[in-house]
Design a protein around this motif. Structure first.
Motif, PDB file in Angstrom:
ATOM      1  N   GLU A   1       6.761 -33.297 -37.825  1.00 21.74           N
ATOM      2  CA  GLU A   1       7.793 -33.764 -36.896  1.00 21.74           C
ATOM      3  C   GLU A   1       7.102 -34.819 -36.044  1.00 21.74           C
ATOM      4  O   GLU A   1       6.111 -34.503 -35.388  1.00 21.74           O
ATOM      5  CB  GLU A   1       8.250 -32.594 -36.028  1.00 21.74           C
ATOM      6  CG  GLU A   1       9.597 -32.817 -35.393  1.00 21.74           C
ATOM      7  CD  GLU A   1       9.997 -31.586 -34.623  1.00 21.74           C
ATOM      8  OE1 GLU A   1      10.828 -30.816 -35.122  1.00 21.74           O
ATOM      9  OE2 GLU A   1       9.431 -31.391 -33.524  1.00 21.74           O
ATOM     10  N   GLY A   2       7.564 -36.068 -36.125  1.00 21.93           N
ATOM     11  CA  GLY A   2       6.896 -37.142 -35.383  1.00 21.93           C
ATOM     12  C   GLY A   2       6.492 -38.254 -36.324  1.00 21.93           C
ATOM     13  O   GLY A   2       6.980 -38.346 -37.447  1.00 21.93           O
TER      14      GLY A   2
ATOM     15  N   ARG B   1      -4.339 -28.889 -44.222  1.00 25.54           N
ATOM     16  CA  ARG B   1      -5.085 -28.132 -43.204  1.00 25.54           C
ATOM     17  C   ARG B   1      -5.278 -29.008 -41.964  1.00 25.54           C
ATOM     18  O   ARG B   1      -5.085 -28.558 -40.844  1.00 25.54           O
ATOM     19  CB  ARG B   1      -6.442 -27.732 -43.770  1.00 25.54           C
ATOM     20  CG  ARG B   1      -6.660 -26.230 -43.726  1.00 25.54           C
ATOM     21  CD  ARG B   1      -8.051 -25.904 -44.245  1.00 25.54           C
ATOM     22  NE  ARG B   1      -8.003 -25.428 -45.606  1.00 25.54           N
ATOM     23  CZ  ARG B   1      -8.779 -25.869 -46.595  1.00 25.54           C
ATOM     24  NH1 ARG B   1      -9.671 -26.813 -46.402  1.00 25.54           N
ATOM     25  NH2 ARG B   1      -8.668 -25.351 -47.792  1.00 25.54           N
ATOM     26  N   GLY B   2      -5.618 -30.274 -42.194  1.00 23.60           N
ATOM     27  CA  GLY B   2      -5.794 -31.215 -41.079  1.00 23.60           C
ATOM     28  C   GLY B   2      -4.510 -31.382 -40.273  1.00 23.60           C
ATOM     29  O   GLY B   2      -4.539 -31.701 -39.093  1.00 23.60           O
TER      30      GLY B   2
ATOM     31  N   GLN C   1       1.741 -31.121 -37.694  1.00 26.82           N
ATOM     32  CA  GLN C   1       1.440 -32.277 -36.830  1.00 26.82           C
ATOM     33  C   GLN C   1       1.415 -33.528 -37.699  1.00 26.82           C
ATOM     34  O   GLN C   1       0.980 -33.470 -38.847  1.00 26.82           O
ATOM     35  CB  GLN C   1       0.056 -32.133 -36.201  1.00 26.82           C
ATOM     36  CG  GLN C   1      -0.066 -31.035 -35.181  1.00 26.82           C
ATOM     37  CD  GLN C   1      -1.366 -30.274 -35.376  1.00 26.82           C
ATOM     38  OE1 GLN C   1      -2.369 -30.834 -35.790  1.00 26.82           O
ATOM     39  NE2 GLN C   1      -1.307 -28.977 -35.080  1.00 26.82           N
ATOM     40  N   PRO C   2       1.840 -34.667 -37.158  1.00 26.95           N
ATOM     41  CA  PRO C   2       1.809 -35.900 -37.951  1.00 26.95           C
ATOM     42  C   PRO C   2       0.383 -36.214 -38.412  1.00 26.95           C
ATOM     43  O   PRO C   2      -0.590 -35.849 -37.766  1.00 26.95           O
ATOM     44  CB  PRO C   2       2.306 -36.970 -36.979  1.00 26.95           C
ATOM     45  CG  PRO C   2       2.997 -36.227 -35.895  1.00 26.95           C
ATOM     46  CD  PRO C   2       2.381 -34.875 -35.806  1.00 26.95           C
TER      47      PRO C   2
ATOM     48  N   SER D   1      11.830 -36.223 -38.935  1.00 30.88           N
ATOM     49  CA  SER D   1      12.356 -35.241 -37.986  1.00 30.88           C
ATOM     50  C   SER D   1      11.987 -33.834 -38.436  1.00 30.88           C
ATOM     51  O   SER D   1      12.256 -32.859 -37.762  1.00 30.88           O
ATOM     52  CB  SER D   1      13.883 -35.364 -37.935  1.00 30.88           C
ATOM     53  OG  SER D   1      14.378 -35.073 -39.239  1.00 30.88           O
ATOM     54  N   GLY D   2      11.377 -33.740 -39.617  1.00 30.17           N
ATOM     55  CA  GLY D   2      11.103 -32.415 -40.190  1.00 30.17           C
ATOM     56  C   GLY D   2      12.243 -31.973 -41.099  1.00 30.17           C
ATOM     57  O   GLY D   2      12.088 -31.057 -41.905  1.00 30.17           O
TER      58      GLY D   2
END
Ligand code: S3P
Length: 432
Positions: free
Chosen positions: A40-41, A204-205, A228-229, A80-81
């Motif tokens: 998301e992002g 994982r990152g 996370q982006p 937006s996911g």
């Protein structure tokens, strides 16, 4: 059909490839754009590979709702996911990676999706992903009971799984990991041997819970929130760089430096074989965020024949170029346990054998590889079989003896500026 004629080189190659001269990594570029849809992002991808295969993945990401912007040589993908149901088919072109990864990803997404590709991709085996995905509840089908594209997917609920893949394939592993992230419970995936592990590292990152367990099993915990982006700089592709490593190793008195190249151990095994054959190779390692990156220095050495039968998934894409080194080496070389070569962009065992024979080299075709008696290859007309890596491998042999390569359009799928680089050293004539 485009052909190219390469004249033999008259001077040794002395070349330090700058950071962005050789194609950026294809595997990482595909994954970067696909995985941005899980965040998301806004994901930021520096040095994305602008070649046909990865641009097709980017176009699919856009059709699925990713908002793409380009600035300062970087690609920004805002997601937006949530995934949009596209109003058209999704074309993966020549790329098995795109088709298999999107199949795993879309298996759990609400909507209807059709994945198709070019005439080569539509002949490649897809049951290796459709079968295990069906077993965990995915609705996925294709011609020949799910073996051949176009594939149709209606995304839905995915059950957690414990799946042991019969093949060491990063594409199958990635498809199952992507499905597992949206399963109803914790899943476990295992493979007979470690295949390239960019998917695990990158996800994982981004915050996914993907754990390596004893015996190489992978544990995948379902996502409860978007990732996370991604913020990544794509390193140079060691598979694309390897053509120039072979060039440095077979043109007397040459030295080639490949800067900022991916040094993941599952990707540089072919350089180790070239070293074993007699080329002088140095690996200069630096760390980076998701992967190990550094420089590789290759210097000419008199090559000897070699036997290659282990760690095959770690050098599978480089075998055609290795075959070129074997064709000029002293003595006999053999490649075994590499049956997977038959289902790549072309049947690469047949393509290598037929073309080396045209160059007057003694070659024996094996079910799972080939035997090559090194000698003095002659200039010939090469059939690329529509395969980028066959075209580029024989173009490198052309630096030593001159070569005409037919059907070279596919080089655009992974390395659009390949012939431009060769033309710095020798005459390269393209004809329609
Ligand atoms: C790739 C995995 C390998 C490789 C292909 C790219 C990837 O295929 O040959 O060029 O990016 O995951 P398999 O996973 O089928 O072995």
């Amino acid at each position: 059909m485009k052909s190219v004629r390469i004249a033999p080189i008259s001077n040794p190659i002395q070349k330090e490839f700058g950071e962005r001269e050789i194609a950026p990594d294809k595997s990482i570029s595909h994954r970067a754009v696909i995985f941005s849809l899980l965040a998301e992002g806004t994901s930021e991808i520096d040095n994305f590979l602008r070649a046909e295969d990865t641009l097709n993945s980017l176009a699919i990401v856009q059709k699925l709702g990713g908002k793409v912007e380009e600035r300062d040589n970087k690609i920004f993908i805002t997601s937006s996911g949530d995934i949009e149901e596209p109003d058209d088919i999704l074309d993966c072109g020549n790329s098995g990676t795109a088709m298999r990864l999107f199949a795993g990803f879309l298996a759990s997404v609400d909507g209807a999706f059709i994945l198709t590709g070019d005439k080569y991709l539509r002949k490649r085996p897809m049951k290796r992903v459709t079968e295990p995905l069906r077993k965990i509840g995915a609705f996925i089908d294709g011609r020949n009971n799910g073996e051949l594209a176009p594939l149709f997917i209606r995304g839905g609920k995915i059950r957690s799984f414990n799946y042991s893949s019969p093949i060491a394939s990063a594409q199958v592993k990635s498809a199952m990991i992507l499905a597992g992230l949206f399963a109803d419970d914790v899943s476990v995936y295992s493979e007979p041997q470690l295949s390239r592990d960019h998917t695990e590292r990158m996800l994982r990152g981004m915050g996914a819970k993907i754990e390596k367990m004893k015996g190489g099993k992978i544990l995948i915990r379902p996502l409860f929130f978007p990732l996370q982006p991604l913020k990544i700089k794509v390193p140079t592709d060691p598979s694309s760089g390897f053509f120039f490593a072979v060039a440095g190793a077979i043109v007397p008195n040459s030295k080639v430096v490949l800067k900022n190249i991916l040094l993941n151990k599952t990707r540089i095994e072919a350089y180790r074989i070239l070293e074993k054959m007699g080329a002088k190779i140095q690996f200069i390692e630096r760390e980076s965020k998701y992967e190990s990156v550094g420089d590789i220095v290759v210097e000419y050495g008199e090559l000897q024949g070699v036997e290659v039968s282990e760690n095959i998934p770690w050098l599978i894409d480089e075998i055609p170029a290795l075959a070129i080194a074997m064709s000029v080496a002293k003595g006999e070389s053999i490649v075994r346990n590499a049956k997977e070569l038959r289902v790549k962009e072309s049947d690469r065992i047949r393509a290598v054998v037929e073309n080396l024979r045209n160059c007057n080299i003694e070659v024996e075709e094996l079910e799972d590889g080939f035997r090559i008696v090194g000698g003095s290859p002659k200039s010939a007309i090469i059939n690329s079989f529509g395969d980028h890596r066959i075209a580029m491998s024989f173009a490198i042999l052309g630096l030593r003896v001159g070569m005409t390569i037919e059907d070279i359009e596919n080089v655009r799928t992974s390395f659009p500026n390949f012939f431009e680089i060769l033309s710095q050293w020798t005459k390269v004539e393209e004809t329609e």
